[in-house]
Design an enzyme around this catalytic site. Structure first.
Site, mmCIF file in Angstrom:
data_model
loop_
_atom_site.group_PDB
_atom_site.id
_atom_site.type_symbol
_atom_site.label_atom_id
_atom_site.label_comp_id
_atom_site.label_asym_id
_atom_site.label_seq_id
_atom_site.Cartn_x
_atom_site.Cartn_y
_atom_site.Cartn_z
ATOM 1 N N THR A 120 0.598 -1.368 0.327
ATOM 2 C CA THR A 120 0.174 -0.505 -0.288
ATOM 3 C C THR A 120 1.100 1.435 -0.087
ATOM 4 O O THR A 120 1.830 1.374 0.062
ATOM 5 C CB THR A 120 -1.123 -0.198 1.145
ATOM 6 N N GLY A 141 -4.899 -2.543 8.838
ATOM 7 C CA GLY A 141 -5.792 -1.641 9.628
ATOM 8 C C GLY A 141 -6.768 -2.007 10.924
ATOM 9 O O GLY A 141 -6.696 -0.805 11.072
HETATM 10 N N1 ASP Z 1 -3.556 -0.042 6.111
HETATM 11 C C1 ASP Z 1 -4.269 -0.720 4.804
HETATM 12 C C2 ASP Z 1 -5.519 -1.294 5.563
HETATM 13 O O1 ASP Z 1 -5.597 -1.897 6.316
HETATM 14 C C3 ASP Z 1 -2.983 -2.093 4.503
HETATM 15 C C4 ASP Z 1 -2.279 -1.806 4.886
HETATM 16 O O2 ASP Z 1 -1.390 -0.961 4.772
HETATM 17 O O3 ASP Z 1 -1.481 -1.943 4.051
HETATM 18 O O4 ASP Z 1 -6.516 -1.095 4.024
#
Ligand code: ASP
Length: 286
Positions: free
Chosen positions: A171, A223
């Site tokens: 991400t 998340g």
């Molecule tokens: N934090 C993001 C989510 O949970 C994913 C990530 O940062 O890899 O959607």
């Protein structure tokens, strides 16, 4: 203090992305603008357009095969955010429009898509061959093993770990200090495997990002856990009390084995920390 633009390529991303991230940071740094928002949005846009990352083009699919993306921008006292948005190329740019053109903080689902179209963002399919294959593998896994789906999302991660089917990572996020002012931006296809409608930390101010007069913070990783700990605000409110790197390390380590990473800038420092690999890119200039 010099201007800083610090990018991450996701908790769990490997260092092969470092060159690309440094390049995106320095390309963005050459912009004429003095507005920190422009820098974080432009750098996140470049990463969304790079299909290696799980954001914009290359976002992972949900269990049902759909792609829903989350993105947000934040500067002192202003936030723009989209969650579960579909069929747009650059969710981070829609998030900026939510902040600049509406009285709202967040738009979600079909409302976010309608707003994007009204703002001139064309219909766009962010699927790539890679994400299509990842999804097929996930479906095979669920079908073949007759796994009874657990009640809590977080249980999925345990299965993902045990059986090694593709996990969320890659991400993207950015923090900037430009002329002493701060901005944060983040964009993701989410944490695979996940249900349609699931919203992660990324579009939630205080959880996935925070920016104010003392700095900017962006998180990445699982998340649900990041939301439970309100990670970015928790870090932000300690800025200035001790070295930034020390704050990030302590907060990340409090997650134990749960995959998490963070980048941050303050008035006189910048830092990143992750409990697994996390590619970063940086540009600083006077
Ligand atoms: N934090 C993001 C989510 O949970 C994913 C990530 O940062 O890899 O959607």
């Amino acid at each position: 203090m010099p201007n800083v633009l610090l990018l991450h390529g996701g908790a769990g991303s490997d260092n092969t992305y470092t060159d690309a991230l440094n390049r995106y940071a320095s390309n963005t740094a050459s912009m004429k603008s003095k507005n920190p928002l422009d820098f974080v949005v432009e750098s996140v846009r470049l990463m969304e357009d790079d299909p290696s990352f799980n954001a914009g083009t290359g976002s992972v699919k949900r269990i049902d095969g759909s792609i829903q993306m989350d993105a947000a921008v934040m500067v002192k006292n202003s936030i723009g955010s989209v969650s579960a948005i579909e069929r747009v190329r650059n969710p981070v740019m829609v998030a900026r429009e939510v902040m600049l053109q509406t009285p709202h903080v967040m738009l979600t689902g079909d409302g976010a898509v309608k707003f994007a179209r009204a703002m001139g963002f064309q219909d766009y399919d962010p699927t790539t061959e890679r994400t299509e294959n990842i999804w097929k593998k996930m479906v095979d896994f669920f079908n073949g093993k007759e796994v009874e789906l657990p009640e809590r999302y977080s249980e999925y991660y345990r299965y993902a770990k045990i059986f090694g089917f593709p996990q969320h990572k890659d991400t993207v996020g950015a923090v900037a200090r430009i002329g002493g002012k701060f901005a944060a931006a983040v964009s993701t296809g989410g944490s695979s495997p996940m249900m349609r409608g699931r919203v992660g930390d990324s579009p939630l101010p205080g959880a996935g990002l925070y920016a104010g007069e003392n700095g900017a913070v962006v998180a990445t990783g699982i998340g649900e856990e990041i939301i439970r700990k309100m990670m970015c605000y928790d870090i932000y409110r300690e800025i200035g009390t001790r070295p930034l790197g020390e704050i990030l390390k302590e907060k990340v380590e409090s997650f134990g084995k749960v995959l998490v990473g963070v980048i941050a800038v303050s008035e006189d420092e910048y830092a990143s920390y992750s409990n697994s690999s996390m590619a970063t890119g940086i540009s600083t200039w006077p």
